[in-house]
Design an enzyme around this catalytic site. Structure first.
Site, PDB file in Angstrom:
ATOM      1  N   LYS A 260       0.833  -1.199   0.000  1.00  0.00           N
ATOM      2  CA  LYS A 260       0.000   0.000   0.000  1.00  0.00           C
ATOM      3  C   LYS A 260       0.869   1.251   0.000  1.00  0.00           C
ATOM      4  O   LYS A 260       2.013   1.207   0.461  1.00  0.00           O
ATOM      5  CB  LYS A 260      -0.852   0.027   1.287  1.00  0.00           C
ATOM      6  CG  LYS A 260      -1.989  -0.967   1.318  1.00  0.00           C
ATOM      7  CD  LYS A 260      -2.796  -0.808   2.600  1.00  0.00           C
ATOM      8  CE  LYS A 260      -3.941  -1.795   2.654  1.00  0.00           C
ATOM      9  NZ  LYS A 260      -4.953  -1.584   1.612  1.00  0.00           N
TER      10      LYS A 260
ATOM     11  N   ARG B 229     -10.485 -11.295   2.059  1.00  0.00           N
ATOM     12  CA  ARG B 229     -11.350 -12.337   1.483  1.00  0.00           C
ATOM     13  C   ARG B 229     -10.679 -13.700   1.562  1.00  0.00           C
ATOM     14  O   ARG B 229     -11.364 -14.720   1.636  1.00  0.00           O
ATOM     15  CB  ARG B 229     -11.711 -11.958   0.034  1.00  0.00           C
ATOM     16  CG  ARG B 229     -10.527 -11.800  -0.872  1.00  0.00           C
ATOM     17  CD  ARG B 229     -10.855 -11.038  -2.150  1.00  0.00           C
ATOM     18  NE  ARG B 229     -10.909  -9.596  -1.949  1.00  0.00           N
ATOM     19  CZ  ARG B 229     -11.203  -8.721  -2.898  1.00  0.00           C
ATOM     20  NH1 ARG B 229     -11.494  -9.131  -4.128  1.00  0.00           N
ATOM     21  NH2 ARG B 229     -11.210  -7.431  -2.635  1.00  0.00           N
TER      22      ARG B 229
HETATM   23  N1  BES Z   1      -8.228  -3.614   4.447  1.00  0.00           N
HETATM   24  C1  BES Z   1      -8.330  -3.243   3.094  1.00  0.00           C
HETATM   25  C2  BES Z   1      -9.603  -2.466   2.791  1.00  0.00           C
HETATM   26  C3  BES Z   1      -9.638  -1.050   3.255  1.00  0.00           C
HETATM   27  C4  BES Z   1      -8.921  -0.064   2.599  1.00  0.00           C
HETATM   28  C5  BES Z   1     -10.454  -0.686   4.304  1.00  0.00           C
HETATM   29  C6  BES Z   1      -9.009   1.242   3.029  1.00  0.00           C
HETATM   30  C7  BES Z   1     -10.545   0.626   4.708  1.00  0.00           C
HETATM   31  C8  BES Z   1      -9.816   1.587   4.071  1.00  0.00           C
HETATM   32  C9  BES Z   1      -8.346  -4.472   2.196  1.00  0.00           C
HETATM   33  O1  BES Z   1      -7.570  -5.538   2.635  1.00  0.00           O
HETATM   34  C10 BES Z   1      -7.783  -4.058   0.882  1.00  0.00           C
HETATM   35  O2  BES Z   1      -6.640  -3.709   0.829  1.00  0.00           O
HETATM   36  N2  BES Z   1      -8.595  -4.105  -0.161  1.00  0.00           N
HETATM   37  C11 BES Z   1      -8.177  -3.700  -1.454  1.00  0.00           C
HETATM   38  C12 BES Z   1      -8.691  -4.704  -2.456  1.00  0.00           C
HETATM   39  C13 BES Z   1      -8.128  -4.505  -3.841  1.00  0.00           C
HETATM   40  C14 BES Z   1      -6.678  -4.866  -3.867  1.00  0.00           C
HETATM   41  C15 BES Z   1      -8.917  -5.373  -4.796  1.00  0.00           C
HETATM   42  C16 BES Z   1      -8.762  -2.315  -1.722  1.00  0.00           C
HETATM   43  O3  BES Z   1      -9.912  -2.069  -1.347  1.00  0.00           O
HETATM   44  O4  BES Z   1      -8.047  -1.489  -2.253  1.00  0.00           O
HETATM   45 MN    MN Z   2      -5.548  -5.376   1.966  1.00  0.00          MN
END
Ligand code: BES
Ligand code: MN
Ligand code: ZN
Length: 498
Positions: free
Chosen positions: A280, A354
Site C-alpha cells: 500500500k 477475502r
Molecule cells: N483492508 C483493506 C480495505 C480497506 C482499505 C479498508 C481502506 C478501509 C480503508 C483491504 O484488505 C484491501 O486492501 N482491499 C483492497 C482490495 C483490492 C486490492 C482489490 C482495496 O480495497 O483497495
Molecule cells: Mn488489503
C-alpha cells in the site's frame, strides 16, 4: 458509568443537575415547563432575553434555580419539535452528556428521555440514551503516559421516564444499552490498540480473558499446526510473510434451551494490513491497524449477549494474522488451495481479507448454521460507495438482509443492501486457477462479496463490509464500535422471536 431509571417531577429532584429540553424556537418541553413554573417563570425569562433559542445541541447551564431542589438545571436545545427524530434525540443526549462531563456534576437526572421520538417507544429512548452517553465519554488513553484527567467525571445518570408503569421497560432497556455499550467499548479498545500490541496472539489472549469473564463463552484457539491440518491454504497464504504467528479463534456460546442451529459470526482479524508484496502507499497506512475491526465487533457482540444472558446459540470464528511483506511472502500470481478445495490465483496480495475469510466460511459449515454473518473492513471501494454512514450489506438471503437492515435501523447503526448478482462474478475468472482473488477496480466491494459467495453455498449468509464505518479519521480518529449495535440488536430480536 452507572444508570438508573426514575419517574418523577424535575423540580423535585435532589441532584447535582437536572437536564431538560427546549425546542426551537424557544418552546419549553413539558419538563422545562415544570421547572419554569416552580421557579416563577425564571426559565422563560431567560429564554425571552434570547440566551437559549432551542437550536439542536445548544446548551445553557443554570445554577441554583429557585423553587427547584437540584444544584443546577441544564437546558438543552432539541431543534424543531416536528423534526425531533432518532438523530436529533441522540444529538441532544450527546451534547448534554459532554457538557455534564465537564461540569462539577458527578451525577445528573436527564428528562430528555421523556420527549416523544417518532416511531420510537420509551425503551428505545432509554437504550439509546445509555449507548450515546457511554459513547460520548469513551476515551482511549491506555497508551498515554499521563492520561488527560477529567476533573469530576460523570459517574451516574438517572434517566427519567414519563410514567411509573414505564419503569420496568426502562430498566430492561438500560441493561440492554449498557451491555451493547460494553461490547462497543471492547470493540473500540481492540481496534484502537496499535498493531505492535494487538497481535494475533494478543487477540487470542483477549478471547480467553472474555471466556474467563463469561464462562458461558467457550474459547478455543487453533495455532499454526492445526490451521495447516485443516488445509486452510488461503489463510496461510496471507500470514506467510509475517513473523507474527497466526491464530484461528473459536468462540462458542450455547445458551438456547432448544437444540437450535447456531448463528455463526465471522470477523476479519488482520492486525495490520501493509498490502503485502502488492504494498500500500505510505499515506494513512497507520489506519490499517484497524483492519481487525470485524474481529473486534465479534468479540464485542459476544460480550453484549453474554452480559444479557441471552438464550441463543452463537459461534464466533476469527481468523487473525498480519499481512506483511518479506522473503517468505506470497507473491502476485501465486496459486493456493483453499480449505474448500477450490484453488485461488492471488493476483493482488492486498486483497487478503477475502482469503482469510474464505477458509473461516468453509470452517463454519461444520456447525450446520442457521445463518452465517461475516464482518470485515474488506474494501476501499465500499468507502467510496457508501461513505462513513452505512455499512454494506450483501446476502444470499433477502429475508436475512432485511432483518439485518431493520436491526441496523433500530440500533442507529445502519446498513444498505448491495447487489450480489451473478453478472458481477465474471471478473473473478482466472486462466490458471479456479478463480482469482480480485476483479477490476469497478464495483470492488461487490466483486469482493462475490469472491466470498463462492464459499457460502451451503447456508444462509450475509456479509457486512464495514470499511467505511468501523473507524473515524481526522481529529476524532478512532474505532467506532460498529457494527456491534446492529449485530446485537439482530441477535436479540431472534431471541425475542423464539
Ligand atoms: N483492508 C483493506 C480495505 C480497506 C482499505 C479498508 C481502506 C478501509 C480503508 C483491504 O484488505 C484491501 O486492501 N482491499 C483492497 C482490495 C483490492 C486490492 C482489490 C482495496 O480495497 O483497495
Ligand atoms: Mn488489503
Ligand atoms: Zn485488509
Amino acid at each position: 458509568m452507572e444508570f438508573t431509571i426514575k419517574s418523577g417531577s424535575p423540580e423535585k429532584q435532589r441532584s447535582a443537575c437536572v437536564v431538560v429540553g427546549v425546542f426551537d424556537n424557544r418552546k419549553l418541553s413539558l419538563s422545562a415547563e415544570l421547572i419554569d413554573r416552580a421557579s416563577n417563570g425564571y426559565v422563560s425569562e431567560i429564554i425571552r432575553r434570547g440566551d437559549m433559542e432551542g437550536k439542536l445541541g445548544s446548551t445553557l447551564l443554570l445554577h441554583s434555580v429557585r423553587g427547584t431542589l437540584a444544584d443546577r438545571v441544564l437546558l438543552v436545545g432539541l431543534g424543531k419539535e416536528r423534526d425531533f427524530r432518532d438523530k436529533e434525540f441522540r444529538q441532544a443526549i450527546r451534547s448534554a452528556v459532554k457538557l455534564l462531563n465537564e461540569t462539577g456534576s458527578y451525577e445528573a437526572v436527564i428528562y430528555l428521555t421523556e420527549e416523544k421520538v417518532k416511531r420510537r417507544e420509551v425503551a428505545w429512548r432509554v437504550e439509546h440514551a445509555v449507548i450515546v452517553a457511554m459513547d460520548s465519554v469513551y476515551r482511549f488513553e491506555q497508551m498515554k503516559s499521563e492520561p488527560t484527567e477529567v476533573r469530576r467525571p460523570l459517574r451516574k445518570l438517572t434517566l427519567s421516564v414519563p410514567q411509573r408503569s414505564d419503569l420496568s421497560a426502562g430498566e430492561a432497556a438500560a441493561a440492554r444499552g449498557l451491555a451493547i455499550s460494553h461490547g462497543m467499548d471492547l470493540a473500540k479498545d481492540l481496534g484502537n490498540l496499535p498493531s505492535n500490541v494487538c497481535t494475533p496472539t494478543y487477540l487470542a489472549e483477549r478471547a480467553k480473558e472474555l471466556g474467563q469473564l463469561f464462562p458461558e463463552i467457550k474459547v478455543t484457539v487453533l495455532e499454526r499446526p492445526q490451521i495447516e491440518a485443516l488445509g486452510m491454504g488461503s489463510f496461510l497464504a496471507v500470514t506467510k510473510g509475517s513473523d507474527e504467528a497466526p491464530r484461528f479463534i473459536v468462540l462458542e456460546y450455547e445458551q438456547s434451551p432448544r437444540k437450535q442451529k447456531p448463528v455463526v459470526l465471522v470477523g476479519k482479524g488482520i492486525t495490520f494490513d501493509t498490502g503485502g508484496i502488492s504494498i500500500k502507499p505510505a499515506a494513512d497506512m497507520d489506519q490499517m491497524k484497524f483492519d481487525m475491526c470485524g474481529a473486534a465487533s465479534v468479540f464485542g457482540t459476544f460480550r453484549a449477549i453474554a452480559e444479557l444472558k441471552s438464550k441463543l446459540n452463537v459461534v464466533g470464528l476469527i481468523p487473525t494474522c498480519e499481512n506483511m511483506l518479506s522473503g517468505h511472502a506470497t507473491k502476485p500470481g501465486d496459486i493456493v488451495k483453499s480449505m474448500s478445495g477450490q484453488t485461488v490465483e492471488i493476483l493482488n496480495t492486498d486483497a487478503e481479507g477475502r482469503l482469510i475469510l474464505s477458509d473461516a466460511l468453509t470452517y463454519a459449515e461444520r456447525y450446520e448454521p442457521q445463518a452465517v454473518i461475516d464482518v470485515a473492513t474488506l474494501t476501499g471501494a465500499m468507502v467510496i460507495a457508501l461513505g462513513h454512514v452505512a455499512s454494506g450489506v450483501f446476502s444470499n438471503s433477502d429475508s436475512l438482509a432485511r432483518a439485518l437492515l431493520a436491526a441496523g435501523d433500530d440500533a442507529y447503526d445502519r446498513g444498505w443492501q448491495m447487489p450480489l448478482w451473478d453478472d458481477y462474478q465474471e471478473g473473478l475468472a482466472s486462466n490458471f486457477a479456479d478463480f482469482a482473488n480480485i476483479a477490476g477496480r469497478a464495483g470492488g466491494g461487490i466483486t469482493a462479496a462475490c469472491f466470498l459467495s463462492r464459499f457460502t453455498k451451503k447456508y444462509d449468509w450475509a456479509h457486512l463490509d464495514i470499511a467505511g464505518t468501523a473507524w473515524k479519521e481526522g481529529k476524532e480518529k478512532g474505532a467506532t464500535g460498529r457494527p456491534v449495535p446492529m449485530l446485537a440488536t439482530w441477535l436479540l430480536a431472534q431471541e425475542g422471536a423464539l
